[in-house]
Motif scaffolding. Structure first.
Motif, PDB file in Angstrom:
ATOM      1  N   THR A   3      42.105  46.608  34.009  1.00 59.21           N
ATOM      2  CA  THR A   3      43.170  47.412  34.605  1.00 59.21           C
ATOM      3  C   THR A   3      43.517  48.515  33.607  1.00 59.21           C
ATOM      4  O   THR A   3      43.022  48.492  32.469  1.00 59.21           O
ATOM      5  N   PRO A   4      44.365  49.464  33.960  1.00 63.97           N
ATOM      6  CA  PRO A   4      44.746  50.504  32.994  1.00 63.97           C
ATOM      7  C   PRO A   4      45.402  49.953  31.736  1.00 63.97           C
ATOM      8  O   PRO A   4      45.403  50.631  30.700  1.00 63.97           O
ATOM      9  N   GLN A  64      36.074  41.387  38.259  1.00 62.84           N
ATOM     10  CA  GLN A  64      36.406  42.692  38.832  1.00 62.84           C
ATOM     11  C   GLN A  64      36.593  42.582  40.347  1.00 62.84           C
ATOM     12  O   GLN A  64      37.491  43.224  40.924  1.00 62.84           O
ATOM     13  N   ALA A  65      35.771  41.767  41.000  1.00 62.78           N
ATOM     14  CA  ALA A  65      35.916  41.578  42.444  1.00 62.78           C
ATOM     15  C   ALA A  65      37.245  40.926  42.785  1.00 62.78           C
ATOM     16  O   ALA A  65      37.917  41.316  43.753  1.00 62.78           O
ATOM     17  N   ARG A  66      37.649  39.931  41.997  1.00 63.07           N
ATOM     18  CA  ARG A  66      38.927  39.263  42.243  1.00 63.07           C
ATOM     19  C   ARG A  66      40.103  40.234  42.052  1.00 63.07           C
ATOM     20  O   ARG A  66      41.076  40.207  42.804  1.00 63.07           O
ATOM     21  N   LEU A  67      40.012  41.089  41.052  1.00 61.86           N
ATOM     22  CA  LEU A  67      41.074  42.069  40.814  1.00 61.86           C
ATOM     23  C   LEU A  67      41.141  43.095  41.945  1.00 61.86           C
ATOM     24  O   LEU A  67      42.233  43.524  42.354  1.00 61.86           O
ATOM     25  N   THR A  68      39.989  43.494  42.452  1.00 65.87           N
ATOM     26  CA  THR A  68      39.962  44.432  43.577  1.00 65.87           C
ATOM     27  C   THR A  68      40.568  43.803  44.824  1.00 65.87           C
ATOM     28  O   THR A  68      41.337  44.455  45.556  1.00 65.87           O
ATOM     29  N   MET A  69      40.244  42.543  45.077  1.00 64.31           N
ATOM     30  CA  MET A  69      40.818  41.837  46.224  1.00 64.31           C
ATOM     31  C   MET A  69      42.340  41.755  46.105  1.00 64.31           C
ATOM     32  O   MET A  69      43.066  41.950  47.089  1.00 64.31           O
ATOM     33  N   TYR A  70      42.822  41.484  44.913  1.00 63.53           N
ATOM     34  CA  TYR A  70      44.272  41.416  44.693  1.00 63.53           C
ATOM     35  C   TYR A  70      44.920  42.777  44.954  1.00 63.53           C
ATOM     36  O   TYR A  70      45.977  42.866  45.605  1.00 63.53           O
ATOM     37  N   HIS A 130      48.585  45.726  47.160  1.00 56.60           N
ATOM     38  CA  HIS A 130      48.859  47.145  46.893  1.00 56.60           C
ATOM     39  C   HIS A 130      49.514  47.316  45.517  1.00 56.60           C
ATOM     40  O   HIS A 130      50.472  48.093  45.360  1.00 56.60           O
ATOM     41  N   ASP A 131      49.007  46.608  44.564  1.00 61.60           N
ATOM     42  CA  ASP A 131      49.553  46.663  43.213  1.00 61.60           C
ATOM     43  C   ASP A 131      48.456  46.255  42.231  1.00 61.60           C
ATOM     44  O   ASP A 131      47.446  45.654  42.626  1.00 61.60           O
ATOM     45  N   THR A 171      48.919  42.000  32.929  1.00 64.64           N
ATOM     46  CA  THR A 171      48.070  41.405  31.895  1.00 64.64           C
ATOM     47  C   THR A 171      48.219  39.885  31.864  1.00 64.64           C
ATOM     48  O   THR A 171      47.222  39.158  31.737  1.00 64.64           O
ATOM     49  N   THR A 172      49.436  39.389  31.997  1.00 64.58           N
ATOM     50  CA  THR A 172      49.656  37.940  31.990  1.00 64.58           C
ATOM     51  C   THR A 172      48.946  37.270  33.157  1.00 64.58           C
ATOM     52  O   THR A 172      48.333  36.202  32.997  1.00 64.58           O
ATOM     53  N   ALA A 173      49.002  37.889  34.340  1.00 69.67           N
ATOM     54  CA  ALA A 173      48.336  37.326  35.514  1.00 69.67           C
ATOM     55  C   ALA A 173      46.818  37.364  35.364  1.00 69.67           C
ATOM     56  O   ALA A 173      46.124  36.409  35.745  1.00 69.67           O
TER      57      ALA A 173
END
Length: 231
Positions: free
Chosen positions: A65-66, A87-93, A98-99, A103-105
């Protein structure tokens, strides 16, 4: 009456032990140091196996993420697979909520993913670093099956045995009486990371060629390339 060598069955004449080991150790070392308003992460650029060098320009730090980055070393096939799945899991989230995940998550998600593969684990050493919601830097260290530890500095990979004691001494002040650990600044963190990799490159053939150094602050992310010895 025992059988002589000539009369033994074929499977008894040439006994062999078969191994199944699908992993390869492709070297690489990563270091992360966190401060009050920044986090700095670096990896060397050598990708190797034994005495063979596959690439001298392969970084091992991935942007999630940024405000969050992950450094991985070990079996390069597992490194790429783990990064692709994460990366796929982060894109799905991001699409669902819409957020951007904090970092903790992300740190907890990585721990869960590694633990899910505990019976056939990713042969990867990971460090996740980023900024918390209050802007403070944080470093998470993992073992291959998902155990997570929240720290302010960490090293992992081929040269961890050389680098981690240096960080423990210079940053943590461990096992030292009457010594106050210094306040961590960007300049000090950069110097410590540079010195640690220079020392490791002198002693470990799996670490070398160069360093890609990333600095994450609330203003954004910067990248710097530092050369090391190439032999």
């Amino acid at each position: 009456m025992s059988l002589d060598v000539q009369s033994k069955p074929d499977y008894m004449r040439d006994p062999r032990k078969h191994h199944f080991f699908p992993y390869a150790d492709n070297g690489g070392t990563s270091v992360a140091i966190a401060g009050d308003d920044f986090v700095m992460m670096a990896s060397d650029t050598r990708l190797s196996r034994g005495f063979n060098i596959f690439s001298r320009e392969q970084g091992k730090v991935f942007e999630l993420t940024p405000k969050t980055m992950m450094a991985s070393s070990g079996c390069w096939a597992d490194v790429l697979t783990l990064n692709k799945v994460l990366q796929a899991r982060l894109t799905m989230y991001a699409h669902e909520h819409h957020d951007v995940m904090s970092t903790t998550a992300v740190a907890q998600l990585l721990s869960t993913m590694l633990y899910w593969r505990r019976f056939f684990p990713y042969y990867v050493s990971n460090i996740l670093a980023g900024l918390e919601e209050d802007g403070k830097g944080v470093v998470y260290h993992y073992d291959p099956v998902g155990h997570m530890e929240k720290l302010t500095f960490s090293a992992t990979g081929a040269s961890v045995a050389q680098i981690q004691p240096l960080l423990d001494n210079q940053i943590g002040g461990l096992n030292m009486q009457g010594v106050t650990p210094p306040k961590m600044t960007k300049e000090l963190a950069r110097q410590l990371i540079h010195d640690a990799f220079v020392s490791a490159a002198e002693r470990d053939i799996n670490t070398g060629d160069g360093i890609i150094l990333y600095t994450v602050t609330k203003e954004g992310k910067t990248e710097e390339m530092i050369k090391l010895r190439r032999d």
